[in-house]
Scaffold this active site. Structure first.
Site, PDB file in Angstrom:
ATOM      1  N   ASP A 214      26.070  47.023  24.959  1.00  0.00           N
ATOM      2  CA  ASP A 214      26.611  46.267  23.791  1.00  0.00           C
ATOM      3  C   ASP A 214      27.197  47.227  22.828  1.00  0.00           C
ATOM      4  O   ASP A 214      26.595  48.149  22.757  1.00  0.00           O
ATOM      5  CB  ASP A 214      25.626  45.464  23.171  1.00  0.00           C
ATOM      6  CG  ASP A 214      26.031  44.375  22.124  1.00  0.00           C
ATOM      7  OD1 ASP A 214      26.927  43.587  22.168  1.00  0.00           O
ATOM      8  OD2 ASP A 214      25.368  44.827  21.067  1.00  0.00           O
ATOM      9  N   GLU A 256      30.916  47.394  26.788  1.00  0.00           N
ATOM     10  CA  GLU A 256      31.553  46.639  25.603  1.00  0.00           C
ATOM     11  C   GLU A 256      32.336  47.569  24.631  1.00  0.00           C
ATOM     12  O   GLU A 256      31.705  48.014  24.189  1.00  0.00           O
ATOM     13  CB  GLU A 256      30.838  45.541  25.007  1.00  0.00           C
ATOM     14  CG  GLU A 256      31.623  44.608  24.123  1.00  0.00           C
ATOM     15  CD  GLU A 256      30.979  44.264  22.931  1.00  0.00           C
ATOM     16  OE1 GLU A 256      31.560  43.449  22.075  1.00  0.00           O
ATOM     17  OE2 GLU A 256      30.122  44.889  22.264  1.00  0.00           O
TER      18      GLU A 256
HETATM   19  C1  NOJ Z   1      28.802  42.294  20.740  1.00  0.00           C
HETATM   20  C2  NOJ Z   1      28.146  41.075  21.304  1.00  0.00           C
HETATM   21  O1  NOJ Z   1      29.188  40.620  22.304  1.00  0.00           O
HETATM   22  C3  NOJ Z   1      28.445  39.893  20.056  1.00  0.00           C
HETATM   23  O2  NOJ Z   1      28.125  38.776  20.468  1.00  0.00           O
HETATM   24  C4  NOJ Z   1      27.150  40.583  19.281  1.00  0.00           C
HETATM   25  O3  NOJ Z   1      27.352  39.825  18.070  1.00  0.00           O
HETATM   26  C5  NOJ Z   1      27.403  41.897  18.773  1.00  0.00           C
HETATM   27  N1  NOJ Z   1      27.870  42.868  19.758  1.00  0.00           N
HETATM   28  C6  NOJ Z   1      26.389  42.646  17.994  1.00  0.00           C
HETATM   29  O4  NOJ Z   1      25.440  42.688  18.814  1.00  0.00           O
END
Ligand code: NOJ
Ligand code: CA
Length: 566
Positions: A214, A256
């Site tokens: 993440d 991500e």
């Molecule tokens: C990215 C995630 O995809 C999202 O859903 C989340 O709110 C943020 N990171 C914070 O963890």
């Protein structure tokens, strides 16, 4: 033909059992997939019961959204215990049983690794704020003074006010890139890195095939109150990867990271080249230009975006996706282009979010079956491994009455029974979609299973086709020069097998002249429809329906890839 590798590696020499180079990923949230015990919340038992469905769809990798104990203020991305399973989804025993059942069917399972921040209810944060001398204090990022640039760098503009919040108990401000209940971990603290290794080690021991990491760009930042543009510690990615691969050789990190092409290299290991950095990244850049192309029928910027994201190390890979559990982030488009996409796909302000994105599902944005097929045919055909979002295979809709991103997180629609067959409980965790053309009585798995022409059966055929075309994941590729605007034609080649894909973004039929000047280029066999094109001079005239798409095997079917993997 353009080389896939910028660092001089010969792709033919890359070991061909790197499974992530060519895998079909399915993304789901246990919470909204299937509720087995009738409490209204999806659970591991329910997911287990649906594994056969996923197997017959043909997907190979399951990416599970966070399922850990959490106050659930950000859909589980506010983790309170990285070692557990939230009791509402089941027990750790249920997780292990799920892993067993998934593995038995040949699935690999990827889970979220949320370590940029924790929940403010995490015991580390609680200890840190209560006692300045606690060993956990330095796990987070503090400032005794009020930081000067408190409102800079918020990730959720319009909803989130600042990136520093004062904590009375701690008598200090703490840093948080995301919501104020998600304090950022201090990643340059070696003790935090040791904790992350333990967390990774734990889940690897339970059999996961890797992690969707993440918020990677933020994770790498060394934040401090006096820094508005903190440096990024890319070496941390190498460190994570090294540890991961000592433990499980073929496990992966899927990042991500919504970054510009000129910033991508260090994520894949920078000058370290193959074998360092993360293995995979979601291609957010191409994603945004893809929606631009779908909105405007101008495919040239998409072609350009593809070229700009070409040339990653041969052992790295893109994850190509359409929609995910968040907003469709269009922040990398120019203001003018973003407005064009908004005008087409999110004309009402309530459909837009955080001043940069769209909180809608694919099907309602596309508006008809033809465009939905075009979008998914594209995502299957772009260089990388494709990701299917749960519910897209049946064309599920969204619920604009729900808050922020919850609009696209409604329960899976299994049947026309009460609560879409998702739950026997009358008040599921998010309401099921019941009204309109996307209501569960019309859009559900059961009905589509029976209908040979359904989107579900189309998607299953496309998954099978994609598996038969490993050159997309492995091969070299180029964008073919054609004179027809609004049409994207690509050619792939791997081990002497070739594929040409053609997509028409316009609403009108087109005639396209293709030159396939390679061995076997005299023959193109259509893999989706009956038909072939034969031409001694390797120049083919192809007819495309409005929003039509074609996949051609170059050289006839006998040219198909002899060796899918080593
Ligand atoms: C990215 C995630 O995809 C999202 O859903 C989340 O709110 C943020 N990171 C914070 O963890
Ligand atoms: Ca349940």
């Amino acid at each position: 033909m353009s080389k896939p590798s910028s660092d001089g590696q010969d792709p033919a020499r890359v070991i061909e059992d790197l499974w992530y180079k060519n895998a079909i990923i399915y993304s789901l949230d246990v919470e909204t997939f299937m509720d087995a015990n009738g409490d209204g919340i999806g659970d591991f038992e329910g997911l287990m019961r649906r594994l056969d469905y996923l197997q017959s769809l043909g997907v190979e990798v399951l990416w599970l959204a966070p399922f850990h104990p959490s106050p659930q203020k950000d859909n589980g991305y506010d983790v309170a215990d990285h070692y557990g399973v939230h009791p509402r989804y089941g027990s750790s025993g249920d997780f292990v049983e799920f892993m067993h059942q998934a593995k038995k069917r040949g699935f690999r399972v990827i889970i979220d690794l949320v370590i940029n921040h924790t929940s403010n209810e995490h015991p580390w944060f609680q200890a840190a704020r209560q006692d300045e001398d606690s060993k956990y204090r330095s796990y987070y990022v503090w400032s005794k003074e009020k930081p000067e640039f408190m409102t800079d760098g918020v990730v959720f503009p319009g909803v989130q006010e600042s990136t520093w919040t004062y904590d009375k108990k701690a008598r200090a401000y703490f840093h948080h890139r995301f919501y104020e209940f998600q304090p950022d971990l201090n990643m340059i603290n070696p003790k935090v890195r040791a904790e992350v290794r333990r967390i990774m080690g734990y889940w690897l021991e339970l059999g996961v095939a890797g992690f969707r990491v993440d918020a990677v760009p933020f994770l790498l930042e060394a934040n401090a109150p006096d820094k508005t543009e903190p440096e990024r510690h890319f070496e941390y990615l190498d460190e994570m990867r090294q540890f991961l691969q000592w433990r499980v050789g073929d496990a992966i990190l899927l990042g991500e990271a919504n970054v510009a092409p000129e910033e991508m290299k260090p994520y894949f290991g920078g000058n370290g080249g193959a074998g360092s950095g993360i293995h995979m990244m979601f291609n957010f850049y191409v994603n945004q230009y893809l929606f631009y192309a779908l909105a405007t029928a101008n495919s040239e910027p998409l072609a350009q975006a593809l070229r700009e994201t070409q040339g990653i190390p041969a052992t790295a890979q893109w994850a190509q996706f359409l929609r995910n559990h968040d907003e469709l982030d269009l922040g990398r488009l120019s203001d003018e282009r973003r407005e064009e996409v908004f005008a087409r796909f999110a004309p009402e302000e309530s459909m837009q979010l955080y001043r940069r994105g769209i909180r809608r599902r694919l099907a309602p944005m596309m508006g008809d079956r033809r465009r939905e097929e075009l979008a998914y045919s594209l995502i299957f055909s772009l260089p990388g491994s494709p990701v299917i979002r749960y519910g897209d295979e049946i064309g599920m809709g969204d619920d604009m009455r729900l808050d922020e991103r919850d609009a696209v997180r409604t329960p899976m629609q299994w049947s026309n029974e009460s609560q879409a067959g998702f739950s026997t409980n009358q008040e599921p965790v998010h309401p099921v979609i019941r009204e309109g053309i996307y209501g569960y009585e019309r859009v559900n798995v059961e009905a589509q299973r029976r209908d040979p022409e359904s989107l579900l059966n189309w998607m299953t055929r496309m998954v099978r086709l994609r598996k038969e075309c490993p050159e997309i994941g492995w091969g070299e590729w180029e964008i073919l020069d054609i004179e027809t605007p609004g049409v994207l034609a690509m050619r792939y080649e791997w081990h002497g097998a070739g594929l040409v894909t053609v997509h028409n973004f316009r609403e009108i039929p087109r005639q396209v002249d293709l030159v396939v000047d390679v061995d076997g280029g005299e023959t193109l066999v259509d893999l989706l429809n009956e038909g072939r094109s034969q031409s001694d001079d390797r120049k083919h005239q192809i007819f495309l329906e409005p929003h039509g798409y074609h996949w051609f095997r170059v050289g006839g079917l006998n040219y198909s890839v002899a060796r899918a993997s080593a």
